[in-house]
Enzyme design. Sequence first.
Site, PDB file in Angstrom:
ATOM      1  N   ASP A  37      -4.787 -20.343  -1.723  1.00 53.42           N
ATOM      2  CA  ASP A  37      -5.702 -19.201  -1.714  1.00 53.42           C
ATOM      3  C   ASP A  37      -7.122 -19.719  -1.507  1.00 53.42           C
ATOM      4  OD1 ASP A  37      -5.238 -16.085  -2.974  1.00 53.42           O
ATOM      5  OD2 ASP A  37      -7.324 -16.772  -2.820  1.00 53.42           O
ATOM      6  N   ASP A  63      -8.787 -21.298   3.638  1.00 51.75           N
ATOM      7  CA  ASP A  63      -9.437 -20.118   4.216  1.00 51.75           C
ATOM      8  C   ASP A  63      -8.679 -19.837   5.508  1.00 51.75           C
ATOM      9  OD1 ASP A  63     -10.927 -18.218   5.491  1.00 51.75           O
ATOM     10  OD2 ASP A  63     -12.817 -19.316   5.425  1.00 51.75           O
ATOM     11  N   TYR A 157      -9.301  -2.357   9.223  1.00 51.73           N
ATOM     12  CA  TYR A 157      -8.127  -2.768   8.444  1.00 51.73           C
ATOM     13  C   TYR A 157      -6.834  -2.361   9.155  1.00 51.73           C
ATOM     14  CZ  TYR A 157      -5.049  -3.376   4.386  1.00 51.73           C
ATOM     15  OH  TYR A 157      -4.043  -3.776   3.542  1.00 51.73           O
ATOM     16  N   LYS A 161      -3.897  -4.756  10.727  1.00 50.21           N
ATOM     17  CA  LYS A 161      -2.525  -4.749  10.214  1.00 50.21           C
ATOM     18  C   LYS A 161      -1.510  -4.416  11.317  1.00 50.21           C
ATOM     19  CE  LYS A 161      -3.276  -6.098   6.048  1.00 50.21           C
ATOM     20  NZ  LYS A 161      -2.733  -7.384   5.566  1.00 50.21           N
ATOM     21  N   THR A 192      -3.057  -3.166  -7.200  1.00 53.35           N
ATOM     22  CA  THR A 192      -3.717  -4.479  -7.240  1.00 53.35           C
ATOM     23  C   THR A 192      -5.231  -4.251  -7.169  1.00 53.35           C
ATOM     24  OG1 THR A 192      -3.887  -4.742  -4.848  1.00 53.35           O
ATOM     25  CG2 THR A 192      -1.821  -5.472  -5.868  1.00 53.35           C
TER      26      THR A 192
HETATM   27  N1  LIG Z   1      -2.655  -3.382  -2.545  1.00 53.21           N
HETATM   28  C1  LIG Z   1      -2.283  -2.551  -1.590  1.00 53.21           C
HETATM   29  O1  LIG Z   1      -2.280  -1.330  -1.794  1.00 53.21           O
HETATM   30  C2  LIG Z   1      -1.835  -3.093  -0.241  1.00 53.21           C
HETATM   31  C3  LIG Z   1      -1.229  -2.191   0.643  1.00 53.21           C
HETATM   32  C4  LIG Z   1      -0.803  -2.640   1.878  1.00 53.21           C
HETATM   33  C5  LIG Z   1      -0.973  -3.964   2.229  1.00 53.21           C
HETATM   34  N2  LIG Z   1      -1.570  -4.831   1.357  1.00 53.21           N
HETATM   35  C6  LIG Z   1      -1.733  -6.206   1.792  1.00 53.21           C
HETATM   36  O2  LIG Z   1      -1.105  -7.084   0.894  1.00 53.21           O
HETATM   37  C7  LIG Z   1      -1.760  -8.343   0.897  1.00 53.21           C
HETATM   38  C8  LIG Z   1      -2.099  -8.741  -0.527  1.00 53.21           C
HETATM   39  O3  LIG Z   1      -2.993  -7.785  -1.030  1.00 53.21           O
HETATM   40  P1  LIG Z   1      -3.257  -7.521  -2.589  1.00 53.21           P
HETATM   41  O4  LIG Z   1      -3.195  -6.076  -2.796  1.00 53.21           O
HETATM   42  O5  LIG Z   1      -2.425  -8.437  -3.413  1.00 53.21           O
HETATM   43  O6  LIG Z   1      -4.806  -7.915  -2.618  1.00 53.21           O
HETATM   44  P2  LIG Z   1      -5.666  -8.870  -3.540  1.00 53.21           P
HETATM   45  O7  LIG Z   1      -7.065  -8.619  -3.137  1.00 53.21           O
HETATM   46  O8  LIG Z   1      -5.293  -8.692  -4.973  1.00 53.21           O
HETATM   47  O9  LIG Z   1      -5.200 -10.334  -3.086  1.00 53.21           O
HETATM   48  C9  LIG Z   1      -5.544 -10.861  -1.843  1.00 53.21           C
HETATM   49  C10 LIG Z   1      -5.612 -12.373  -1.963  1.00 53.21           C
HETATM   50  O10 LIG Z   1      -5.967 -12.895  -0.675  1.00 53.21           O
HETATM   51  C11 LIG Z   1      -6.927 -13.926  -0.866  1.00 53.21           C
HETATM   52  N3  LIG Z   1      -7.749 -14.091   0.325  1.00 53.21           N
HETATM   53  C12 LIG Z   1      -8.654 -13.239   0.849  1.00 53.21           C
HETATM   54  N4  LIG Z   1      -9.233 -13.759   1.927  1.00 53.21           N
HETATM   55  C13 LIG Z   1      -8.688 -14.998   2.103  1.00 53.21           C
HETATM   56  C14 LIG Z   1      -8.873 -16.028   3.047  1.00 53.21           C
HETATM   57  N5  LIG Z   1      -9.775 -15.912   4.021  1.00 53.21           N
HETATM   58  N6  LIG Z   1      -8.127 -17.142   2.941  1.00 53.21           N
HETATM   59  C15 LIG Z   1      -7.232 -17.279   1.944  1.00 53.21           C
HETATM   60  N7  LIG Z   1      -7.017 -16.344   0.996  1.00 53.21           N
HETATM   61  C16 LIG Z   1      -7.745 -15.210   1.084  1.00 53.21           C
HETATM   62  C17 LIG Z   1      -7.765 -13.433  -2.043  1.00 53.21           C
HETATM   63  O11 LIG Z   1      -8.505 -14.493  -2.643  1.00 53.21           O
HETATM   64  C18 LIG Z   1      -6.700 -12.833  -2.952  1.00 53.21           C
HETATM   65  O12 LIG Z   1      -6.176 -13.777  -3.843  1.00 53.21           O
HETATM   66  C19 LIG Z   1      -2.995  -8.179   1.796  1.00 53.21           C
HETATM   67  O13 LIG Z   1      -2.725  -8.707   3.068  1.00 53.21           O
HETATM   68  C20 LIG Z   1      -3.162  -6.691   1.852  1.00 53.21           C
HETATM   69  O14 LIG Z   1      -3.837  -6.280   3.027  1.00 53.21           O
HETATM   70  C21 LIG Z   1      -1.995  -4.418   0.127  1.00 53.21           C
END
Ligand SMILES: NC(=O)c1ccc[n+]([C@@H]2O[C@H](COP(=O)([O-])OP(=O)(O)OC[C@H]3O[C@@H](n4cnc5c(N)ncnc54)[C@H](O)[C@@H]3O)[C@@H](O)[C@H]2O)c1
Length: 254
Positions: A37, A63, A157, A161, A192
């Site tokens: 991460d 990153d 976004y 996606k 989350t």
């Molecule tokens: N939570 C939702 O409702 C939801 C819905 C659809 C899709 N998603 C997708 O699921 C995935 C996880 O999301 P989440 O809800 O757990 O979010 P979150 O924000 O809790 O976790 C995202 C993680 O990605 C890491 N991150 C961000 N930019 C980064 C980078 N440049 N390099 C490495 N790590 C990086 C962050 O530090 C964090 O730990 C994401 O791709 C998000 O778009 C989430």
Amino acid sequence: MARLQGKQALIIGGAQGIGAATAELFAAEGADVVVADLKLDGAQAVSDRIKALGRKSDAVQIDVSNSESVTNALAEAGKILSDLSIFVNTAGIIGSVPAMLDMEEAEYDTVTNVNAKGMWLAMRAQARHLTNAKRPGSIVNIASIMGIIGQPGMTAYGTSKASVVSLSYNAALELGPQGVRVNSVLPGNVKTDMMRQVVPTDFEAVLVEQNPMRQLADPVDIAEACLWLCSDASRMVNGASIVVDGGVSNAWFV
Ligand SMILES: NC(=O)c1ccc[n+]([C@@H]2O[C@H](COP(=O)([O-])OP(=O)(O)OC[C@H]3O[C@@H](n4cnc5c(N)ncnc54)[C@H](O)[C@@H]3O)[C@@H](O)[C@H]2O)c1
């Protein structure tokens, strides 16, 4: 019988949310797991919990939007676990979700660089890792239902996606002959930090009411789909886009 016994996995974006739930579920199912991460402290905390389960684990900083960082992190992960065959890419950002007319170019670029380009960079490095070693494997990319339906504010976004979905099925065609499967998972609202960033607390009840299952997903619901896609139970599933949203993306709201 543990479903990932003897397997080694790398979870990117594993410091929290869906990535952390996936890392911990995979470990509970027998896998050794490298947690990567941008937030190294968070990744280390998840890795410590995995070690407490008796599995091998360590944390790596990455990153995904930076190709050098991706290359270095993959090399580091490969030194920690020399037989990596499972990769889950959950790193992502949502940005400030402005209307398309108000979106600044810099914000569009930032979201796209992490979610779309970053996903490709990570997946390319993982595919090279597997094919160089002539090792079969499974790659799961976390997209979103915003990649297949629209919503105001989702210009950057949503398009990023949609890229993840396309990247996944295209890679699946190229890598399938080498025994590497690539699939995407499309969550709806998941409880989350990311969801709380864009959904006001008092609007959560509306989303629950709109959802055919009358609830929102927990991170582990997405992790379970990833687990199936990374287990041998899904050995003929390649290039699929698995929606995990309680059915809400099929609804038409007026
Ligand atoms: N939570 C939702 O409702 C939801 C819905 C659809 C899709 N998603 C997708 O699921 C995935 C996880 O999301 P989440 O809800 O757990 O979010 P979150 O924000 O809790 O976790 C995202 C993680 O990605 C890491 N991150 C961000 N930019 C980064 C980078 N440049 N390099 C490495 N790590 C990086 C962050 O530090 C964090 O730990 C994401 O791709 C998000 O778009 C989430």
